[in-house]
Design an enzyme around this catalytic site. Structure first.
Site, mmCIF file in Angstrom:
data_model
loop_
_atom_site.group_PDB
_atom_site.id
_atom_site.type_symbol
_atom_site.label_atom_id
_atom_site.label_comp_id
_atom_site.label_asym_id
_atom_site.label_seq_id
_atom_site.Cartn_x
_atom_site.Cartn_y
_atom_site.Cartn_z
ATOM 1 N N ARG A 1 0.809 -1.848 0.039
ATOM 2 C CA ARG A 1 0.255 -0.011 0.290
ATOM 3 C C ARG A 1 0.780 1.076 0.211
ATOM 4 O O ARG A 1 1.522 1.372 1.169
ATOM 5 C CB ARG A 1 -0.743 0.031 1.019
ATOM 6 C CG ARG A 1 -2.162 1.007 1.265
ATOM 7 C CD ARG A 1 -2.949 0.528 2.636
ATOM 8 N NE ARG A 1 -2.539 0.809 3.499
ATOM 9 C CZ ARG A 1 -3.419 1.708 4.498
ATOM 10 N NH1 ARG A 1 -4.119 1.537 4.779
ATOM 11 N NH2 ARG A 1 -2.727 1.938 5.882
ATOM 12 N N THR B 1 -0.920 7.661 -1.341
ATOM 13 C CA THR B 1 -2.612 7.960 -2.183
ATOM 14 C C THR B 1 -2.730 6.129 -0.627
ATOM 15 O O THR B 1 -4.358 6.503 -1.592
ATOM 16 C CB THR B 1 -1.572 7.162 -3.250
ATOM 17 O OG1 THR B 1 -1.199 6.349 -3.090
ATOM 18 C CG2 THR B 1 -0.988 8.412 -3.845
ATOM 19 N N ASP C 1 1.313 -2.406 11.887
ATOM 20 C CA ASP C 1 1.269 -3.053 10.471
ATOM 21 C C ASP C 1 2.053 -4.011 11.340
ATOM 22 O O ASP C 1 2.860 -4.423 11.494
ATOM 23 C CB ASP C 1 2.196 -1.638 10.056
ATOM 24 C CG ASP C 1 3.036 -2.380 8.967
ATOM 25 O OD1 ASP C 1 2.677 -3.816 8.202
ATOM 26 O OD2 ASP C 1 3.176 -1.554 7.595
ATOM 27 N N ASP D 1 4.916 -5.378 9.717
ATOM 28 C CA ASP D 1 6.351 -5.043 9.914
ATOM 29 C C ASP D 1 6.488 -5.521 11.374
ATOM 30 O O ASP D 1 7.528 -5.752 11.695
ATOM 31 C CB ASP D 1 6.053 -3.660 10.556
ATOM 32 C CG ASP D 1 6.354 -2.795 9.326
ATOM 33 O OD1 ASP D 1 7.048 -3.034 8.266
ATOM 34 O OD2 ASP D 1 5.957 -1.619 8.819
HETATM 35 C C1 PRP Z 1 -1.201 -4.341 4.616
HETATM 36 C C2 PRP Z 1 -2.165 -5.001 5.258
HETATM 37 C C3 PRP Z 1 -2.624 -5.462 3.605
HETATM 38 C C4 PRP Z 1 -3.058 -3.735 2.810
HETATM 39 C C5 PRP Z 1 -4.328 -3.296 3.734
HETATM 40 O O1 PRP Z 1 0.211 -4.350 4.116
HETATM 41 O O2 PRP Z 1 -1.195 -6.266 5.025
HETATM 42 O O3 PRP Z 1 -1.844 -5.688 2.431
HETATM 43 O O4 PRP Z 1 -1.892 -3.185 4.246
HETATM 44 O O5 PRP Z 1 -4.102 -2.390 3.609
HETATM 45 P P1 PRP Z 1 -5.368 -1.541 2.717
HETATM 46 O O6 PRP Z 1 -7.082 -2.305 2.960
HETATM 47 O O7 PRP Z 1 -6.099 0.081 2.826
HETATM 48 O O8 PRP Z 1 -5.286 -1.425 1.129
HETATM 49 P P2 PRP Z 1 1.568 -3.298 3.604
HETATM 50 O O9 PRP Z 1 1.199 -2.008 2.750
HETATM 51 O O10 PRP Z 1 1.574 -2.234 4.940
HETATM 52 O O11 PRP Z 1 2.493 -4.247 3.471
HETATM 53 P P3 PRP Z 1 2.968 -5.502 4.385
HETATM 54 O O12 PRP Z 1 2.604 -6.939 3.921
HETATM 55 O O13 PRP Z 1 4.690 -5.913 3.269
HETATM 56 O O14 PRP Z 1 3.719 -5.112 5.092
#
Ligand code: PRP
Length: 215
Positions: free
Chosen positions: A110, A114, A206, A209
């Protein structure tokens, strides 16, 4: 008090004491990456029981030590699809219960400005229409990642889809249900809201993380 399912008919929230007990540890900021991974694995394994309730079974003949009987087996080809990174530990817990399932991978990240998902990996079995497909991601925040993931799975042929997550925000549940009303969502908890950075409140931070110690 109204049940979460009343406001969100596509959502199943687990109110089981063992899942809630483990969720309390998972949410705790003092829980480090090692127990955090173990908890994700265990909770996902427990959730499988309900998520697979609608899977089709076939009658097979089994010889017990005493009699021959009609028994039931899940014969469909099941595909588990974790969203990287955070879906990986949950997928392992699901595979503990369904070791014969295939695994597809979707890499989505994500964008922090944005809040839109960016696709960086797509590795899926070719015949996703061969049976049930379970999308796995612990966090359903804005819903953007899940909507994108399910769109990719449908483009790849998936027809019988459900999503399993740990913590869902009402905003994400509503967006996902509007975009893909055919997909049932299973969550260990429905939280209060998103903050201005798109984090779920109270949430658990997160997940990716915290799983890997990259905080
Ligand atoms: C997080 C989570 C989802 C997403 C949810 O991933 O694991 O995939 O954000 O957010 P949304 O519903 O607003 O789209 P992240 O981008 O933090 O990646 P990561 O799992 O690699 O930390």
């Amino acid at each position: 008090m109204a049940a979460p399912e009343d406001a969100h008919p596509h959502l199943v929230v687990f109110d089981h004491p063992l899942i809630q007990h483990k969720m309390a540890y998972l949410r705790d900021v003092a829980t480090s990456h090692r127990p955090f991974r173990a908890l994700l694995y265990q909770i996902a394994g427990l959730m499988v029981f309900e998520v697979t309730r609608s899977f089709p079974t076939s009658v097979v003949q089994v010889q017990t030590p005493l009699e021959r009987i009609d028994a039931h087996r899940i014969t469909a080809t099941i595909t588990v699809v974790p969203v990287l990174r955070a879906g990986l530990c949950m997928a392992e817990g699901i595979l503990e219960m369904m070791p014969e399932a295939r695994v597809g991978h979707l890499g989505l990240s994500r964008d922090e400005q944005t809040l839109k998902p960016v696709v960086y990996l797509r590795k899926l079995p070719r015949d996703l229409d061969a049976g049930p497909v379970v999308l796995v991601d612990p966090m359903l925040a804005t819903g953007g990642s899940a909507i994108q993931a399910i769109t990719l799975l449908k483009e790849a042929g998936a027809r019988d889809l459900r999503m399993i997550c740990l913590v869902a925000a009402p905003e994400g549940v509503s967006s996902l249900a509007a975009a893909h009303p055919d997909v049932r969502i299973y969550a260990a908890a429905l939280d209060r809201q998103l903050n201005e950075r798109g984090f779920i409140l109270p949430g658990l931070g997160d997940a990716g993380d915290r799983m890997y110690g990259t905080v």
